[in-house]
Design a protein around this motif. Structure first.
Motif, PDB file in Angstrom:
ATOM      1  N   ALA A  86       6.208  -0.174  -4.151  1.00 36.43           N
ATOM      2  CA  ALA A  86       6.002  -0.040  -2.705  1.00 36.43           C
ATOM      3  C   ALA A  86       5.962   1.434  -2.303  1.00 36.43           C
ATOM      4  CB  ALA A  86       7.101  -0.769  -1.953  1.00 36.43           C
ATOM      5  N   ALA A  87       6.819   2.241  -2.919  1.00 29.29           N
ATOM      6  CA  ALA A  87       6.814   3.679  -2.623  1.00 29.29           C
ATOM      7  C   ALA A  87       5.505   4.320  -3.061  1.00 29.29           C
ATOM      8  CB  ALA A  87       7.997   4.346  -3.314  1.00 29.29           C
ATOM      9  N   PHE A  88       4.952   3.866  -4.192  1.00 27.85           N
ATOM     10  CA  PHE A  88       3.665   4.374  -4.659  1.00 27.85           C
ATOM     11  C   PHE A  88       2.556   4.030  -3.668  1.00 27.85           C
ATOM     12  CE2 PHE A  88      -0.279   3.733  -7.102  1.00 27.85           C
ATOM     13  CZ  PHE A  88      -0.413   4.975  -7.691  1.00 27.85           C
ATOM     14  N   VAL A  89       2.541   2.802  -3.195  1.00 25.78           N
ATOM     15  CA  VAL A  89       1.530   2.385  -2.219  1.00 25.78           C
ATOM     16  C   VAL A  89       1.658   3.209  -0.942  1.00 25.78           C
ATOM     17  CG1 VAL A  89       0.752   0.478  -0.760  1.00 25.78           C
ATOM     18  CG2 VAL A  89       1.321   0.060  -3.151  1.00 25.78           C
ATOM     19  N   ARG A 104       2.378  -9.412  -1.921  1.00 26.17           N
ATOM     20  CA  ARG A 104       2.090  -9.632  -0.498  1.00 26.17           C
ATOM     21  C   ARG A 104       3.028  -8.827   0.389  1.00 26.17           C
ATOM     22  NH1 ARG A 104       1.100 -16.009   0.309  1.00 26.17           N
ATOM     23  NH2 ARG A 104       0.619 -15.292   2.417  1.00 26.17           N
ATOM     24  N   ARG A 105       4.220  -8.535  -0.110  1.00 29.71           N
ATOM     25  CA  ARG A 105       5.119  -7.655   0.650  1.00 29.71           C
ATOM     26  C   ARG A 105       4.705  -6.196   0.513  1.00 29.71           C
ATOM     27  NH1 ARG A 105       9.018 -11.392  -1.474  1.00 29.71           N
ATOM     28  NH2 ARG A 105       9.444 -10.022  -3.253  1.00 29.71           N
ATOM     29  N   ILE A 106       4.299  -5.803  -0.679  1.00 30.52           N
ATOM     30  CA  ILE A 106       3.944  -4.401  -0.947  1.00 30.52           C
ATOM     31  C   ILE A 106       2.620  -4.022  -0.294  1.00 30.52           C
ATOM     32  CG2 ILE A 106       3.333  -2.775  -2.792  1.00 30.52           C
ATOM     33  CD1 ILE A 106       5.241  -4.359  -4.604  1.00 30.52           C
ATOM     34  N   LYS A 107       1.648  -4.929  -0.290  1.00 32.35           N
ATOM     35  CA  LYS A 107       0.355  -4.761   0.345  1.00 32.35           C
ATOM     36  C   LYS A 107      -0.486  -3.619  -0.233  1.00 32.35           C
ATOM     37  CE  LYS A 107       1.969  -6.745   4.686  1.00 32.35           C
ATOM     38  NZ  LYS A 107       2.190  -6.535   6.147  1.00 32.35           N
ATOM     39  N   PRO A 108      -0.753  -3.631  -1.533  1.00 33.29           N
ATOM     40  CA  PRO A 108      -1.739  -2.676  -2.059  1.00 33.29           C
ATOM     41  C   PRO A 108      -3.125  -3.061  -1.548  1.00 33.29           C
ATOM     42  CG  PRO A 108      -1.220  -4.291  -3.727  1.00 33.29           C
ATOM     43  CD  PRO A 108      -0.289  -4.571  -2.579  1.00 33.29           C
ATOM     44  N   ASP A 109      -4.043  -2.123  -1.596  1.00 33.94           N
ATOM     45  CA  ASP A 109      -5.414  -2.424  -1.171  1.00 33.94           C
ATOM     46  C   ASP A 109      -6.126  -3.296  -2.195  1.00 33.94           C
ATOM     47  OD1 ASP A 109      -5.583  -0.577   1.252  1.00 33.94           O
ATOM     48  OD2 ASP A 109      -4.944   0.791  -0.327  1.00 33.94           O
ATOM     49  N   MET A 127      -5.757  -7.719   0.840  1.00 35.27           N
ATOM     50  CA  MET A 127      -5.866  -7.252  -0.549  1.00 35.27           C
ATOM     51  C   MET A 127      -7.173  -7.738  -1.156  1.00 35.27           C
ATOM     52  SD  MET A 127      -2.057  -7.626  -2.213  1.00 35.27           S
ATOM     53  CE  MET A 127      -1.653  -9.165  -1.402  1.00 35.27           C
ATOM     54  N   ARG A 128      -7.784  -6.856  -1.944  1.00 38.14           N
ATOM     55  CA  ARG A 128      -8.986  -7.222  -2.678  1.00 38.14           C
ATOM     56  C   ARG A 128      -8.609  -7.465  -4.139  1.00 38.14           C
ATOM     57  NH1 ARG A 128     -10.273  -2.600  -0.067  1.00 38.14           N
ATOM     58  NH2 ARG A 128     -11.054  -1.425  -1.860  1.00 38.14           N
ATOM     59  N   LEU A 129      -9.268  -8.442  -4.747  1.00 36.90           N
ATOM     60  CA  LEU A 129      -8.960  -8.814  -6.123  1.00 36.90           C
ATOM     61  C   LEU A 129      -9.980  -8.201  -7.067  1.00 36.90           C
ATOM     62  CD1 LEU A 129      -7.308 -10.426  -8.185  1.00 36.90           C
ATOM     63  CD2 LEU A 129      -8.833 -12.375  -7.744  1.00 36.90           C
ATOM     64  N   LEU A 130      -9.493  -7.394  -7.987  1.00 34.53           N
ATOM     65  CA  LEU A 130     -10.303  -6.798  -9.043  1.00 34.53           C
ATOM     66  C   LEU A 130     -10.043  -7.568 -10.326  1.00 34.53           C
ATOM     67  CD1 LEU A 130     -10.763  -3.057  -9.896  1.00 34.53           C
ATOM     68  CD2 LEU A 130      -9.862  -4.605 -11.635  1.00 34.53           C
ATOM     69  N   VAL A 131     -11.106  -8.053 -10.947  1.00 39.16           N
ATOM     70  CA  VAL A 131     -11.001  -8.783 -12.205  1.00 39.16           C
ATOM     71  C   VAL A 131     -11.791  -8.034 -13.264  1.00 39.16           C
ATOM     72  CG1 VAL A 131     -11.432 -10.970 -13.396  1.00 39.16           C
ATOM     73  CG2 VAL A 131     -10.717 -10.979 -10.999  1.00 39.16           C
ATOM     74  N   LEU A 143      -5.388   7.852   0.697  1.00 44.71           N
ATOM     75  CA  LEU A 143      -6.041   7.213  -0.441  1.00 44.71           C
ATOM     76  C   LEU A 143      -5.821   5.705  -0.410  1.00 44.71           C
ATOM     77  CD1 LEU A 143      -4.777   9.668  -3.201  1.00 44.71           C
ATOM     78  CD2 LEU A 143      -7.022   9.689  -2.111  1.00 44.71           C
ATOM     79  N   GLU A 144      -6.735   4.969  -1.008  1.00 44.86           N
ATOM     80  CA  GLU A 144      -6.488   3.563  -1.274  1.00 44.86           C
ATOM     81  C   GLU A 144      -5.630   3.457  -2.528  1.00 44.86           C
ATOM     82  OE1 GLU A 144      -9.384   0.484   0.592  1.00 44.86           O
ATOM     83  OE2 GLU A 144     -10.385   1.482  -1.108  1.00 44.86           O
TER      84      GLU A 144
END
Length: 234
Positions: free
Chosen positions: A170-173, A198-203, A1-5, A181-182
């Motif tokens: 999770a369904a959206f991801v 951490r379970r869902i694992k979005p990008d 996962m990348r962190l966007l701030v 798509l990311e």
């Protein structure tokens, strides 16, 4: 996962960068969840970031105004943003979302094919009256977007998890990935949401309030960015 701030100015951008943010997202919270900042602020942030990480810029919580959104997207791209993020706040249907997003994507592709378009929907769409975010993966793929995102439209302390739950997010991801798509998740994300993330694992995970000490109107603190980054990446 990348962190966007999401900083509001170059000083906060320095703090976010020093804390380990992977994407610096310029926004103006006074104009809404995905409130647009000024071109000179985007340029100022780009200067301090100096190419070390990508810069993102929000262009607003848009009503159904495809032409206006396309011009705003071009302004963000010309100002230096790599990710151009549009909030589909006032689009009521998938058809409206597609028309608006298609205009934004065509505008960005014509300007610079390397830049990326982020289509943001709202977990609390039942409150905002906007399009259901579960329709965004199909819409985003049809419009040639790069990233689909869930945020919250009304910032009252309630999170995306409260409205969609872990199963819904999770369904959206999964749907985003199925459409090539990311996927980004935001919307009052808290430290207690990290295990679920951490379970869902979005990008991408997008934050502001949690790295301001819980108050998104306060100031980003690099030590909180560091703590959240460590928690997310494990």
């Amino acid at each position: 996962m990348r962190l966007l701030v999401s900083p509001i100015n170059s000083r906060e951008a320095v703090e976010a960068l020093a804390g380990g943010a992977d994407i610096i997202d310029v926004k103006n919270p006074r104009e809404g969840s995905l409130g647009a900042s000024f071109p000179w602020m985007i340029r100022s942030v780009c200067r301090v970031v100096d190419g070390r990480v990508p810069v993102s810029a929000t262009i607003g919580d848009f009503e159904f105004k495809p032409g206006t959104a396309s011009l705003a997207a071009l302004g963000a791209a010309v100002s230096g943003a790599h990710y151009i993020k549009v909030g589909l706040f006032g689009t009521k249907t998938a058809e409206e979302a597609l028309e608006l997003l298609d205009g934004v994507c065509k505008t960005i592709r014509e300007h610079d094919a390397e830049k990326q378009v982020v289509a943001a929907g709202y977990a609390d769409f039942s409150r905002t009256g906007s399009v259901d975010p579960m329709e965004l993966p199909e819409v985003g793929a049809a419009a040639d977007a790069d990233v689909v995102m869930v945020d919250t439209g009304i910032k009252d302390g309630r999170s995306s998890f409260e409205f969609m739950g872990e199963e819904g997010l999770a369904a959206f991801v999964d749907a985003a990935h199925d459409h090539g798509l990311e996927c980004a998740l935001a919307g009052t994300i808290k430290f207690e949401d990290v295990e679920a993330l951490r379970r869902i694992k979005p990008d991408i995970v997008g934050v502001r309030g949690v790295v301001c000490g819980g108050d998104r109107t306060s100031t980003i603190r690099r030590e909180l960015v560091e703590q959240f980054k460590r928690a997310v990446v494990g």
